[in-house]
Write a protein that holds these residues in place. Sequence first.
Motif: not given
Length: 407
Positions: A353-369
């Motif tokens: 029922r129980t857990g430990l977690y770790a999450v890592e993320a990287y994002q790179h955006a280019t251009g226009n919106t």
Amino acid sequence: MKKSVALAMTAAGFAAATAHAQSSVTLYGIVDNGIAYQNNAAPSVGATSGGHAAWKMSTGVWAGSRFGLKGAEDLGGGTKAIFQLEAGVNTANGQSTIPNGGIFTRQAWVGLTNATYGTLTAGRQYTAYYTLLSPYSPTTWLTGYFGAHPGDIDSLDTSYRTNNSVVYMSPSYYGFTVGGSYAFGGVPGSVNQGSTWSAAVQYLNGPAGIAVGFQRINNSTPGGGVWGANSTAQNGLDTSGNGAQPALSAINNGYKTARAQQRVAVTAGYQFSPAWDVSASYSNVQYIPGANSAFTNTAIFNTAGAVLHWKATSAWDFAAGYSYTRATEANGISSSAKYHQVTLSQYYTLSKRTGLYAVEAYQHATGNTLNAGQITSATASIGDGFGTSPSASQNMVGVGVGLIHRF
């Protein structure tokens, strides 16, 4: 596992050979709290300085914190009456995850199910599009908070549910399951305005599976207007109608006045061994303008991604994923927005029922919106956990650690 409260009901007068009708109700829930770091959060409104690092308590990163009730009653002949009531809870402050939106805002439905004929439910619930595509969603091991495709633009995470909806799911025939859903808009004089409909098919064959789905969401304002303007929408979730923008973020903020949105997606997966599996996904998302929209041409976002999961030991799970999102060149934009996102996750099982977690993320955006009708540089917004706090630049790093307990 989950604690169950069994309520046995015996129908007097039945013949000895007749099965007794039974009903059951299960109380269940998840509590998930952690700490999240963001390297370059956009400044507050009115600020003149650039972004700064931000630390905060995060809730529901691995799985949304909740409590709920679900149950079934045997009606005989293989048919059961079923229901589910599920409330989202911000376990950092004890409030509902949708302020002022009531209690059971995650799910609230009732229906009938039969092993031969399928399942029909009515209420607030997930669309057929999400339900059948989700087994191979990028969020299964990467979490929606950090691992959903940028801004969860294709609704492959749990961030969008429809009110006033009817959903049908077929039984599995030779590995195929089909489903359809329709949410009533409730707009006087129009069946189409404010409605949401979807259809999907899933095929499972041993270690392999694939699903294809379509979803269309119609604005309740004729000709387009701000999504959810007349509803109590919070963070893209609509609690009073079906007109809120699913997962509104810096990725799609410029198109929140669309007349309609539609999504086509394919997800697939393969289990190589008990230790290794891989999943992949592709989606095409369109924001269709109307007479009252702040943009003139249909905006299209195409996303492709893959996730590799490794169950290293009975206690340790690791996953890595990558996704690429590209918008089309339209509405005066000659250099369209592009988003590269990499996500890693680690999960350690303390018990069933129980857990430990770790999450890592990287994002790179280019251009226009587009932003408020103006062409601007695209900014990064990892997953769907940073919709209200995107990066102040085209790069973003996010890290989270936490503890999750299920009951």
